[in-house]
Design a protein around this motif. Structure first.
Motif, PDB file in Angstrom:
ATOM      1  N   ALA A  72       0.646  -0.993   0.196  1.00 20.41           N
ATOM      2  CA  ALA A  72      -0.416  -0.181   0.023  1.00 20.41           C
ATOM      3  C   ALA A  72       0.847   1.178   0.679  1.00 20.41           C
ATOM      4  CB  ALA A  72      -1.007   0.068   1.202  1.00 20.41           C
ATOM      5  N   ASP A  83       2.793   1.986  -3.634  1.00 20.02           N
ATOM      6  CA  ASP A  83       1.357   1.622  -3.966  1.00 20.02           C
ATOM      7  C   ASP A  83       1.208   3.226  -5.487  1.00 20.02           C
ATOM      8  OD1 ASP A  83      -0.894   0.321  -6.342  1.00 20.02           O
ATOM      9  OD2 ASP A  83      -2.059   2.148  -4.906  1.00 20.02           O
ATOM     10  N   ALA A 104      -0.706   5.166  -6.972  1.00 19.07           N
ATOM     11  CA  ALA A 104      -1.868   6.402  -6.477  1.00 19.07           C
ATOM     12  C   ALA A 104      -1.331   6.372  -4.668  1.00 19.07           C
ATOM     13  CB  ALA A 104      -2.903   4.823  -6.457  1.00 19.07           C
ATOM     14  N   MET A 105      -1.250   5.314  -3.738  1.00 23.39           N
ATOM     15  CA  MET A 105      -0.343   6.055  -2.587  1.00 23.39           C
ATOM     16  C   MET A 105       0.244   7.278  -2.444  1.00 23.39           C
ATOM     17  SD  MET A 105      -2.007   5.316   0.604  1.00 23.39           S
ATOM     18  CE  MET A 105      -3.661   3.709   0.440  1.00 23.39           C
ATOM     19  N   LEU A 161      -0.691  10.387  -3.779  1.00 23.33           N
ATOM     20  CA  LEU A 161      -2.170  10.666  -2.117  1.00 23.33           C
ATOM     21  C   LEU A 161      -0.968  11.292  -1.132  1.00 23.33           C
ATOM     22  CD1 LEU A 161      -4.640  11.672  -0.930  1.00 23.33           C
ATOM     23  CD2 LEU A 161      -4.381   8.909   0.378  1.00 23.33           C
ATOM     24  N   VAL A 192      -2.959   9.452   3.812  1.00 20.27           N
ATOM     25  CA  VAL A 192      -3.087   8.086   3.904  1.00 20.27           C
ATOM     26  C   VAL A 192      -3.365   8.075   5.429  1.00 20.27           C
ATOM     27  CG1 VAL A 192      -1.317   6.318   4.846  1.00 20.27           C
ATOM     28  CG2 VAL A 192       0.113   8.002   2.764  1.00 20.27           C
ATOM     29  N   TYR A 204      -6.911   7.711   4.597  1.00 18.62           N
ATOM     30  CA  TYR A 204      -7.095   6.875   3.908  1.00 18.62           C
ATOM     31  C   TYR A 204      -7.528   5.140   5.044  1.00 18.62           C
ATOM     32  CZ  TYR A 204      -7.018   2.670   0.677  1.00 18.62           C
ATOM     33  OH  TYR A 204      -7.596   1.701  -0.369  1.00 18.62           O
ATOM     34  N   CYS A 217     -11.131   3.280   5.055  1.00 15.68           N
ATOM     35  CA  CYS A 217     -10.871   1.464   5.442  1.00 15.68           C
ATOM     36  C   CYS A 217     -11.074   0.662   6.481  1.00 15.68           C
ATOM     37  CB  CYS A 217      -9.712   0.963   5.175  1.00 15.68           C
ATOM     38  SG  CYS A 217      -8.727   1.476   3.396  1.00 15.68           S
ATOM     39  N   MET A 247      -8.571  10.658  -3.215  1.00 14.57           N
ATOM     40  CA  MET A 247      -8.108   9.724  -2.676  1.00 14.57           C
ATOM     41  C   MET A 247      -9.450   9.006  -4.609  1.00 14.57           C
ATOM     42  SD  MET A 247      -9.098   8.284   0.556  1.00 14.57           S
ATOM     43  CE  MET A 247      -8.477  10.027   1.800  1.00 14.57           C
ATOM     44  N   LEU A 258      -8.213   5.180  -5.710  1.00  7.73           N
ATOM     45  CA  LEU A 258      -7.995   4.730  -3.974  1.00  7.73           C
ATOM     46  C   LEU A 258      -9.265   4.510  -3.742  1.00  7.73           C
ATOM     47  CD1 LEU A 258      -5.540   6.794  -2.362  1.00  7.73           C
ATOM     48  CD2 LEU A 258      -5.032   4.412  -2.960  1.00  7.73           C
ATOM     49  N   ILE A 270     -15.060   1.340  -0.794  1.00  7.24           N
ATOM     50  CA  ILE A 270     -13.172   1.056  -1.445  1.00  7.24           C
ATOM     51  C   ILE A 270     -12.993   0.052  -2.042  1.00  7.24           C
ATOM     52  CG2 ILE A 270     -10.683   0.138  -0.122  1.00  7.24           C
ATOM     53  CD1 ILE A 270     -11.602   3.035   2.008  1.00  7.24           C
TER      54      ILE A 270
END
Length: 143
Positions: free
Chosen positions: A14, A17, A19-20, A23, A32, A35, A39, A78, A83, A99
């Motif tokens: 993660a 990643d 995309a992360m 972010l 983070v 996010y 989750c 996100m 994400l 998600i």
């Protein structure tokens, strides 16, 4: 949920990643953290058989000591990075946050649980058949 501990599982990759990383570039580690918090909140909501509404997200913003607009803006980022589900986030009538990882993980766990139950039933069925063939059991002499 008293007496049980639930742990949130995230993919090991993660933090690397793309995309992360995007972010993190835009929102820092606060993004983070939000996010991961989303989750966890979505996992709890799925376990309770519901989705997250915009009001739920406002409540999360309050508990995280941030303005709701800031969290909504973070959710937009996100969604832009892939994400969270952009369609679900923008749908005013449906759940506000989706998600995919959480839904996929839940389906995986449900399949594993079903396979475990089927295996247990199979083992218990074979054990009962074996006990029936052996007679009344080894404890008969004690009665």
């Amino acid at each position: 949920m008293a007496g049980k501990d639930y742990y949130l599982e995230l993919p090991l990759h993660a933090l690397t990643d793309p995309a992360m990383l995007r972010l993190m570039q835009r929102r820092g580690m606060e993004g983070v953290g939000c996010y991961v918090g989303l989750c966890a909140a979505l996992t709890i909501a799925y376990n309770e058989g519901r989705g997250l509404s915009r009001e739920d997200v406002e409540g999360l913003a309050f508990s995280w000591h941030m303005e709701p607009e800031e969290l909504f803006s973070m959710c937009d980022d996100m969604a832009e990075f892939g994400l969270i589900s952009h369609e679900m986030w923008r749908d005013p009538d449906g759940p506000s946050v989706g998600i995919d990882f959480v839904a996929e993980r839940r389906m995986y766990r449900m399949k594993r649980a079903e396979a475990g139950r089927a295996g247990m039933s199979s083992r218990w069925g074979k054990k009962k058949e074996a006990d029936g063939e052996a007679g009344d059991g080894a404890c008969d002499g004690l009665q």
